[in-house]
Design an enzyme around this catalytic site. Structure first.
Site, PDB file in Angstrom:
ATOM      1  N   HIS A 186      42.169  -9.919 -34.579  1.00  0.00           N
ATOM      2  CA  HIS A 186      42.543  -8.499 -35.108  1.00  0.00           C
ATOM      3  C   HIS A 186      41.740  -7.537 -34.562  1.00  0.00           C
ATOM      4  CE1 HIS A 186      45.631 -10.189 -38.160  1.00  0.00           C
ATOM      5  NE2 HIS A 186      46.034 -10.263 -37.093  1.00  0.00           N
ATOM      6  N   HIS A 221      54.752 -15.642 -31.938  1.00  0.00           N
ATOM      7  CA  HIS A 221      54.538 -16.007 -33.334  1.00  0.00           C
ATOM      8  C   HIS A 221      54.036 -15.120 -34.334  1.00  0.00           C
ATOM      9  CE1 HIS A 221      54.143 -19.312 -30.345  1.00  0.00           C
ATOM     10  NE2 HIS A 221      54.572 -20.226 -31.269  1.00  0.00           N
ATOM     11  N   SER A 260      49.311  -9.426 -37.194  1.00  0.00           N
ATOM     12  CA  SER A 260      49.306  -8.689 -35.814  1.00  0.00           C
ATOM     13  C   SER A 260      50.487  -7.769 -35.545  1.00  0.00           C
ATOM     14  CB  SER A 260      49.172  -9.583 -34.794  1.00  0.00           C
ATOM     15  OG  SER A 260      48.378 -10.753 -35.187  1.00  0.00           O
ATOM     16  N   GLU A 296      59.985 -14.970 -34.215  1.00  0.00           N
ATOM     17  CA  GLU A 296      59.589 -15.352 -35.445  1.00  0.00           C
ATOM     18  C   GLU A 296      60.777 -16.270 -35.794  1.00  0.00           C
ATOM     19  OE1 GLU A 296      58.184 -17.563 -37.994  1.00  0.00           O
ATOM     20  OE2 GLU A 296      56.722 -16.131 -37.269  1.00  0.00           O
ATOM     21  N   GLY A 339      59.336 -18.259 -29.674  1.00  0.00           N
ATOM     22  CA  GLY A 339      58.486 -17.386 -29.103  1.00  0.00           C
ATOM     23  C   GLY A 339      58.244 -17.399 -27.720  1.00  0.00           C
ATOM     24  N   ASP A 354      50.100 -16.675 -30.561  1.00  0.00           N
ATOM     25  CA  ASP A 354      49.246 -17.139 -31.741  1.00  0.00           C
ATOM     26  C   ASP A 354      50.165 -17.968 -32.537  1.00  0.00           C
ATOM     27  OD1 ASP A 354      47.478 -17.121 -33.864  1.00  0.00           O
ATOM     28  OD2 ASP A 354      48.133 -15.072 -34.785  1.00  0.00           O
TER      29      ASP A 354
END
Length: 258
Positions: free
Chosen positions: A19, A42, A97, A115, A140, A160
């Site tokens: 992050h 993701h 995120s 998602e 994703g 991710d």
């Protein structure tokens, strides 16, 4: 697949690295007046309660953002985004995120968030209701391939995954190569865990073999969260890394090594 829930790990040291770099990139890109797109493959639920039983059980946030927050000045983009999340959702809130990114995007910027997990997707929609974000309830990588090149064309994609599927390590370099061919100006940021068995090395070799432009590979190490835990570090591989990101990466490396 559909079993992973990030609430057990939200705010851990891997999140701190990921992050901090993500917010630094978005802050720099936002300094130019041109609009941009933010994509995430993701996304998770977007908002996490660090007092939830799952988070307390592992203690990863306490050993993560609980000690690392003071590494960042109040004007650092990660610290600013985290403060905005807390101002909106409470002192024990931690932004995933998507929610951190939303604090740094501007009017006219676009968000595409994928998602697949049903409950996580429901929570993501709730967390992002105040933001102009398109939620994709689908795989994703399928979303990213369908949307890229996005409009606006300038932007950043965060990949991710949970790496529950071992095939992800083989799939990801192929996905990134294809995405870069479609969207050669896009910043593509990949997060990966560093495990004791070094599973990530073959994936990184495949990525580096592609000779992608302006790449940054940044890794940090930290103690396993608990006995038997396999993750001992966190990595980011970034294509078209924005100007100045190498300096932030070096600063993080020193902080993690102290």
């Amino acid at each position: 697949m559909l079993s992973y829930q990030h609430i057990y790990h939200a705010g851990n040291l891997a999140d701190v690295q990921k992050h901090a770099l993500l917010c630094a990139m978005l802050d720099y890109m936002g300094q130019k007046p041109k609009p941009m797109s933010y994509l995430e493959t993701h996304s998770g639920r977007g908002l996490y309660d660090l007092e939830a039983p799952e988070a307390v059980k592992t203690g990863e946030a306490e050993a993560g953002i609980g000690i690392a927050e003071d590494w960042f000045d109040v004007d650092h983009p990660f610290r600013r985004a985290l403060k905005a999340v807390r101002d909106g959702f409470g002192e024990q809130a931690y932004g995933g995120s998507p929610l951190l990114a939303a604090q740094l995007l501007r009017a006219g910027d676009k968000m595409h968030l994928a998602e697949l997990h049903p409950r996580e997707g429901d929570a993501l929609e709730d967390a992002m209701v105040m933001f102009d974000a398109k939620i994709h309830r689908r795989d994703g990588f399928e979303m990213a391939q369908a949307v890229c090149p996005p409009t606006p064309r300038r932007g950043l994609l965060l990949i991710d995954p949970s790496y529950e599927l071992k095939t992800d390590y083989d799939l990801i370099p192929k996905q990134i190569a294809k995405l870069h061919r479609k969207w050669n100006v896009g910043v593509i940021a990949l997060w990966y865990p560093i495990l004791k068995d070094q599973t990530h090395l073959q994936m990184l070799t495949a990525l580096e073999f592609q000779n992608l432009p302006k790449t940054l590979r940044h890794e940090v190490r930290f103690p396993a969260a608990r006995e038997g835990h396999r993750m001992i570090g966190s990595g980011m591989f970034i294509v078209n890394a924005p100007y100045g990101l190498h300096d932030e990466a070096k600063r993080l490396s020193k902080l993690f090594s102290t």
